[in-house]
Scaffold this active site. Structure first.
Site, PDB file in Angstrom:
ATOM      1  N   TYR A   1      -1.610  -0.479  10.519  1.00  0.00           N
ATOM      2  CA  TYR A   1      -1.823  -0.794   9.096  1.00  0.00           C
ATOM      3  C   TYR A   1      -0.562  -0.505   8.282  1.00  0.00           C
ATOM      4  CZ  TYR A   1      -3.939  -0.833   4.457  1.00  0.00           C
ATOM      5  OH  TYR A   1      -4.220  -1.109   3.137  1.00  0.00           O
TER       6      TYR A   1
ATOM      7  N   SER B   1       0.856  -1.194   0.000  1.00  0.00           N
ATOM      8  CA  SER B   1       0.000   0.000   0.000  1.00  0.00           C
ATOM      9  C   SER B   1       0.888   1.238   0.000  1.00  0.00           C
ATOM     10  CB  SER B   1      -0.883   0.014   1.248  1.00  0.00           C
ATOM     11  OG  SER B   1      -1.551   1.263   1.365  1.00  0.00           O
TER      12      SER B   1
END
Ligand code: NAI
Length: 258
Positions: free
Chosen positions: A162, A138
């Site tokens: 995350y 990501s």
């Protein structure tokens, strides 16, 4: 068709980006295994694709599940050519929870899930002469988006949960690629920018999304899941036969701009 005769397991393919990968891979001639912990959604995607595509229920954080699924796919189709490690806790993620317990939960799925699924398929890929593993990173791997969300009074050190799992995926991609290349197995990652799945629509505040689009991306629009599928097909195909250990941003120039 660029993936003819390839058997591909796509984790987290019950919705969002994984579903888009599954649909595109099927159009490109691959036999797709829709692998998801959400039985209802995963089965619905596999059913809509039709034969020979199938659903397999897997919790990627379970060692037993990952090994069972790899064995089942090998028994049914005789080979595994592609693994897309797309599953992650993203929809409904709690950015406010910066506890150690939650950090471990996110790591169990987003990081260890990728490792477990990869380890389960490697012997089968090796037996078949090689394969392609595509990890899902990501643009969050390159930022610290959780930092402002931490409560400085109660969380002296935010967990960065995350982002930390995705930065770790990049490192894992390099280590795996270095170790399995001799068996003809390639390992790469895709690092998407903000992509308009339900997870993003419901979990990322509109004003933050707009700031990213306007000031952090060279191309001023968010991605649609389909924008990612061409890179995934290329990495799964023999066109990328000598590409391994790479993290490829597909982010409208976000990481480039820093
Ligand atoms: P999503 O949350 O909508 O989909 C994730 C899928 O993974 C769901 O189908 C869910 O059931 C499945 N899943 C969750 N835990 C699982 C487990 N333990 N075992 C098996 N399956 C499990 O996420 P989205 O937006 O489609 O993103 C997909 C991937 O792309 C994720 O890895 C996410 O981190 C990454 N990503 C997403 C971006 C975005 O803006 N949507 C941007 C960058 C990366």
């Amino acid at each position: 068709m660029r993936l003819e005769s390839k058997v591909a397991i796509i984790t987290g393919a019950g919705q969002g980006i994984g579903e888009a990968y599954a649909r595109r891979f099927a159009r490109e001639g691959a036999t797709v295994v829709v692998a998801d912990v959400n039985e209802e959604k995963g089965r619905a995607v596999a059913t809509s694709l039709g034969a020979p595509h199938v659903f397999e229920r897997v919790d990627v954080s379970s060692e037993a599940d990952t090994e069972r699924v790899a064995r089942a796919v090998a028994a049914r189709f005789g080979r595994i050519d592609v693994l897309v490690n797309n599953a992650a806790i993203f929809y409904g993620i709690d950015h406010q929870d910066q506890s150690f317990t939650y950090l471990k939960k996110i790591f169990d799925v987003n990081y260890f899930g990728t490792w477990l699924m990869s380890r389960a398929v490697f012997p089968i890929m090796r037996k078949g002469g090689g394969g392609s593993v595509i990890n899902q990173s990501s643009s969050a791997a390159y930022m610290h988006p959780e930092m402002p969300m931490a409560n400085q009074d109660t969380d002296p050190l935010p967990s960065f949960h995350y982002s930390l799992t995705k930065a770790s995926i990049n490192a894992m991609t390099h280590f795996m690629a270095g170790n399995v290349g001799r068996f003809g197995i390639r390992v790469n990652a895709i690092a998407p920018g903000p992509t308009m799945t339900d997870a993003t629509k419901t979990g990322v505040p509109q004003e933050i999304l707009q700031l990213i689009i306007q000031f952090q991306m060279a191309i001023h629009r968010p991605l649609e899941p389909e924008d990612l599928t061409g890179t995934a097909v290329w990495l799964a195909s023999d066109d990328s036969a000598m590409v391994t250990g790479q993290v490829i941003p597909v982010d409208g120039g976000m990481i480039m701009l820093g």
